[in-house]
Structure formats: C-alpha cells, structure tokens
Design a protein around this motif. Structure first.
Motif, PDB file in Angstrom:
ATOM      1  N   GLN A  63      -1.897  12.253   4.557  1.00  0.00           N
ATOM      2  CA  GLN A  63      -2.672  11.829   3.385  1.00  0.00           C
ATOM      3  C   GLN A  63      -2.154  10.510   2.822  1.00  0.00           C
ATOM      4  O   GLN A  63      -2.943   9.600   2.503  1.00  0.00           O
ATOM      5  CB  GLN A  63      -2.615  12.908   2.308  1.00  0.00           C
ATOM      6  N   ILE A  64      -0.848  10.405   2.694  1.00  0.00           N
ATOM      7  CA  ILE A  64      -0.257   9.198   2.120  1.00  0.00           C
ATOM      8  C   ILE A  64      -0.511   7.993   3.024  1.00  0.00           C
ATOM      9  O   ILE A  64      -0.721   6.874   2.545  1.00  0.00           O
ATOM     10  CB  ILE A  64       1.246   9.405   1.878  1.00  0.00           C
ATOM     11  N   SER A  65      -0.526   8.222   4.338  1.00  0.00           N
ATOM     12  CA  SER A  65      -0.790   7.126   5.266  1.00  0.00           C
ATOM     13  C   SER A  65      -2.194   6.574   5.088  1.00  0.00           C
ATOM     14  O   SER A  65      -2.424   5.367   5.225  1.00  0.00           O
ATOM     15  CB  SER A  65      -0.585   7.598   6.704  1.00  0.00           C
ATOM     16  N   LEU A  66      -3.155   7.445   4.773  1.00  0.00           N
ATOM     17  CA  LEU A  66      -4.499   6.977   4.457  1.00  0.00           C
ATOM     18  C   LEU A  66      -4.474   6.082   3.220  1.00  0.00           C
ATOM     19  O   LEU A  66      -5.107   5.021   3.185  1.00  0.00           O
ATOM     20  CB  LEU A  66      -5.428   8.166   4.217  1.00  0.00           C
ATOM     21  N   CYS A  67      -3.738   6.515   2.202  1.00  0.00           N
ATOM     22  CA  CYS A  67      -3.615   5.718   0.979  1.00  0.00           C
ATOM     23  C   CYS A  67      -2.976   4.357   1.266  1.00  0.00           C
ATOM     24  O   CYS A  67      -3.405   3.329   0.738  1.00  0.00           O
ATOM     25  CB  CYS A  67      -2.797   6.464  -0.066  1.00  0.00           C
ATOM     26  N   ILE A  68      -1.949   4.368   2.112  1.00  0.00           N
ATOM     27  CA  ILE A  68      -1.260   3.117   2.428  1.00  0.00           C
ATOM     28  C   ILE A  68      -2.198   2.148   3.129  1.00  0.00           C
ATOM     29  O   ILE A  68      -2.209   0.945   2.849  1.00  0.00           O
ATOM     30  CB  ILE A  68      -0.019   3.391   3.293  1.00  0.00           C
ATOM     31  N   GLY A  69      -3.016   2.667   4.052  1.00  0.00           N
ATOM     32  CA  GLY A  69      -3.955   1.803   4.754  1.00  0.00           C
ATOM     33  C   GLY A  69      -4.923   1.125   3.801  1.00  0.00           C
ATOM     34  O   GLY A  69      -5.156  -0.091   3.883  1.00  0.00           O
TER      35      GLY A  69
END
Length: 478
Positions: A63-69
C-alpha cells in the motif's frame, strides 16, 4: 511565500546534504517508532504477535509503495513547473495531484479489507498469527488516504524547497506514535490492536501538519477545476504510473521473501521482521536521499541546467556510499546489543546477526538503485525505473532467493536478496550516468521542449531505451 527555484543555484552537494538530512530526520522518526512497535510487541513474549507484524508489514509495504509512486509523480511535475517559473501551473497541478491521491488510496485501502484472509494465507500466515495480522490491518488499511495525502503534501513542500516543514510532517507523526504506542499497547492492554490505533492517529497528525505547511504557509495548492483533473491526471500518471509500477516491484519481492522465509517457521519470520524494521531506521538516510534529490533534479531540468543535473547525481552517490559504509560498521559492532534488545533466540537471533554482519552491506547496491531511480523518475525516464525494479523483483529475487533457501535454508534467503541487489543496483547506476551524460545534448537537438510537465510515457520510454543500447540490464528501487 513565493515558490522560487532555489535548487538551480548554489552547491548541488550542499543541496543534497541539506535536503537529505532534514528529510531523514522526519522519515527516520517514523521508522524508529515502527521499530519501537516491534520492540513493544517482543516484550509481550508471544512469537505469533511478532510474526504477525511481519506479515502485516508485507501488506502495508504494498500500500505504501502505491502512495510513494503517486508522491513521486506529484513532486516531479510540481517541481518542474516551479523550475520553469510557472507558479500558477504548480498550484493547479498540486491540487489535482491531491485529489487523485485521495481517490486512489481510498479505493485501495477499502478494497484490501475483504481480501485480507486469502492475501495473508498466500504469504504463509496461519492460525493465530493470521488472526493477529487481520485485526491489525482492518484498523490501519482504511486510513490509507490520510497517509497518502500526507506524504503527497510533504513532497510538495520538498518541491518548493522547504526542507524543514517537509521534515516536520513525518517527524511530528512519528512523535505522536511514540507517545501513543506504549499507552495503548501496555496502558490499555490492547497489544497489536493498540499499535494499530496509534498508527491511525499518527496518520491524522501527518495529514494535518502537511496541509498546514503546503496550503496555509506556502499557498501551494489551488482547488482544481473539474476540467483540469483529467489533463492534470495524465501529467501526474505519466510519471506516477511507471513510478508506482516501480515501487510495487519492491513489496512483490518482499512478499516472495516473506513466503520463502515462512517455510522455516514463525521464528524465522520474526527474525525477518526484526531485520525489516531495522532497515528503514538504519538506512533511513538512503530512503530520504531518493526523495530529497528528486526536486533538485526536477528544478534543474525545468531550468535546463543539465550540468547541475550531473553534479547532483554524483553528489547523491557520494552521500549514499559514505553513509551506508558507516552504518554497516555500526551494525557489525553492535549486533549483540540488537539481539538482546529484541530478546531474539535461536534462528531469530541467527538471522539478525547475519543481517548485521553481511546483508546490511547489500545496501551499498540498493542505494545505487535508489539514486538511479530518483534520476530516472525526475528526468523524464520513469520507465527505466520500472524496468530495473521489476528486473530485481523477479530475476533478481525469485531465482536467487529460491536457490539460497535450498542451499542454506533461512539464511540463504538473505543471501539471495543481497545477490540480486548487487547485480541490478550496479546496472541501474551505470545506466543513470549514461542517461544524464547524454541528456543535455539530446534535448538541445529537440529544441528545448517544455519540461514544466512530463513527456508522455510512450515517448519517454522510447527516448530512455534509445540511450541504452550498450548497457541493457534491469534493476529496481529498494
């Protein structure tokens, strides 16, 4: 307060050092609290709880990786507009980016909940460990929009060069968690549920501090018009789309590592969970470095200062190498303390020691990958980040981890991770230097295009691949 392009003058090394230092303070505060969570849970003496933290972390990582992108995309397009001197475009793009972040994270956060049981089962969680992880994620996952928008606001503050307020966004969120964790976990006897509630409240703090800095102090966000959402969304996702695919690769690889480690029992997963929580605290400066140098790259690209782009890449590499070597030495010398702090025994302790002795050194190559991907994402070549990250997540993870587990069991999983990082990290860095070296000359031949917004992805991909004929290889972010 006017949003000037402050990174187009002065020493690139100084800009990298200042932005990285301030960024790492806030980021490491959040990661340190995350590590403290695991410490509090370990005090309870229930290995299933510690393992549940590891499994839940794999889901949250995705989930956090989606936010980072999405954050990378927002920061890049806003910083380019600022570098080109168009403040109103920067404000409009910022507002549209926040709307898109809210829509995407709301959908992801809510849609995760019905699928928690099969997701955790696929990762290797079972029985009480899975129940603990589900109870934690049911509380935390719906608050993903608070985290995503807060991260995006912090990126906007970095884009305008306000390193201190960008730092405060994550710093105060981390401090809130540090205060709430022991109260809820021990004072109210809520165990893992208490940690989840603390995470929820800290995300609210993250959102508020970011909103205050970006909206009230800098007036950097304009309320988007309906007519601009679609075109601004195209600009955002032309960077954020490949960047998100790039970042998703890392949790996919992490999920496979967790799955491979689960074959050796909850104690092995607990050891992996400790290492995974140590990583962002120990190497938080490297994580901060990638976000910190992005606006520096982007502003100089918007201002057509190609010489400063190359200097920024070299400065980022210098900072990364010096920091990783120093931290690796400290982990090697302090491994006994780490083992005692987390009350690790047996295979859990063995894995923690292996991380401190050997696997931490792999971040020399992960750092190379981070620096390269920051250059790719902010200079108009986001597909290169996607190619390299997915290369590492697949070819650089699955065969190496599988072989390592077969040859050396649980410890081999960490060896496999390090081998993949070495190959793809070096390949990404060499590619980044080739891209930066040819960037100014290639763009001059194209009559200086408008870099206030990213080029479309298909054109960007072709341009990126055209620079690569001699150095074809793949690699990801961390």
């Amino acid at each position: 307060m006017a949003a000037g392009a402050k990174f187009t003058t002065g020493s690139p090394l100084r800009h990298v050092a200042v932005m990285t230092t301030t960024g790492s303070i806030g980021l490491m505060a959040v990661f340190a609290v995350d590590l403290a969570n695991l410490f509090y849970i370990s005090i309870l003496g229930v290995k299933e709880l510690a393992a549940a933290v590891g499994f839940a972390g794999a889901v949250l990582f995705f989930q956090i990786s989606l936010c980072i992108g999405l954050t990378i995309g927002a920061g890049a397009i806003v910083a380019r507009a600022i570098g080109a001197g168009d403040r109103e475009q920067a404000r409009r793009l910022a507002g549209s980016s926040l709307v898109w972040m809210g829509l995407v994270t709301t959908a992801i956060g809510l849609l995760t909940i019905p699928f928690l049981d099969p997701i955790l089962s696929a990762l290797g969680a079972h029985d009480e460990t899975k129940l603990f992880a589900v109870s934690y994620l049911r509380i935390v996952s719906p608050t993903l929009p608070l985290l995503g928008i807060g991260m995006c606001l912090s990126a906007l503050l970095r884009a305008v060069g306000d390193a201190r307020r960008a730092m405060n966004v994550t710093l105060f969120a981390g401090l809130a968690t540090a205060v709430l964790d022991p109260i809820l976990i021990f004072g109210f006897d809520l165990d893992l549920v208490g940690a989840a509630i603390a995470a929820l409240l800290s995300r609210g703090v993250l959102f508020y501090i970011g909103w205050h800095g970006a909206v009230r102090v800098h007036d950097l966000v304009a309320w988007p018009k309906a007519s601009s959402l679609i075109p601004d969304g195209r600009a955002l996702f032309s960077v954020a789309g490949p960047a998100t695919l790039t970042n998703i690769a890392t949790p996919v690889a992490s999920a496979y590592v967790t799955y491979s480690m689960a074959k050796f029992g909850d104690a092995a997963v607990a050891g992996l969970a400790i290492a995974d929580r140590i990583v962002p605290v120990a190497f938080g400066v490297i994580f901060a470095l990638t976000g910190a140098v992005g606006p520096i790259f982007a502003q100089n690209l918007g201002a057509h200062r190609y010489d400063r782009i190359a200097e920024t890449l070299r400065a980022a590499l210098f900072v990364m190498l010096g920091y990783v070597l120093s931290v690796w030495l400290l982990l090697f010398l302090g491994q006994d303390i780490v083992v005692r702090i987390f009350s690790a025994t047996g295979i859990t302790a063995d894995l923690v020691r292996l991380f401190c002795n050997v696997a931490a050194g792999g971040f020399l190559f992960v750092g190379c990958l981070f620096v390269a991907n920051s250059a790719f994402n902010n200079l108009g070549f986001p597909l290169l980040s996607t190619v390299f990250n997915w290369g590492r997540a697949t070819l650089g993870t699955i065969p190496f981890v599988t072989l390592g587990a077969w040859m050396w069991q649980a410890e081999g999983v960490l060896y496999g991770q390090m081998a993949g990082a070495l190959i793809f990290g070096l390949a990404a860095l060499l590619t980044a230097f080739r891209v930066v070296g040819r960037l100014g000359r290639d763009l001059d031949r194209r009559d200086q295009p408008d870099w206030s917004a990213p080029a479309p992805v298909p054109a960007t991909g072709k341009a990126a691949l055209a620079t690569l004929t001699a150095s074809a290889s793949r690699t990801p972010k961390g």
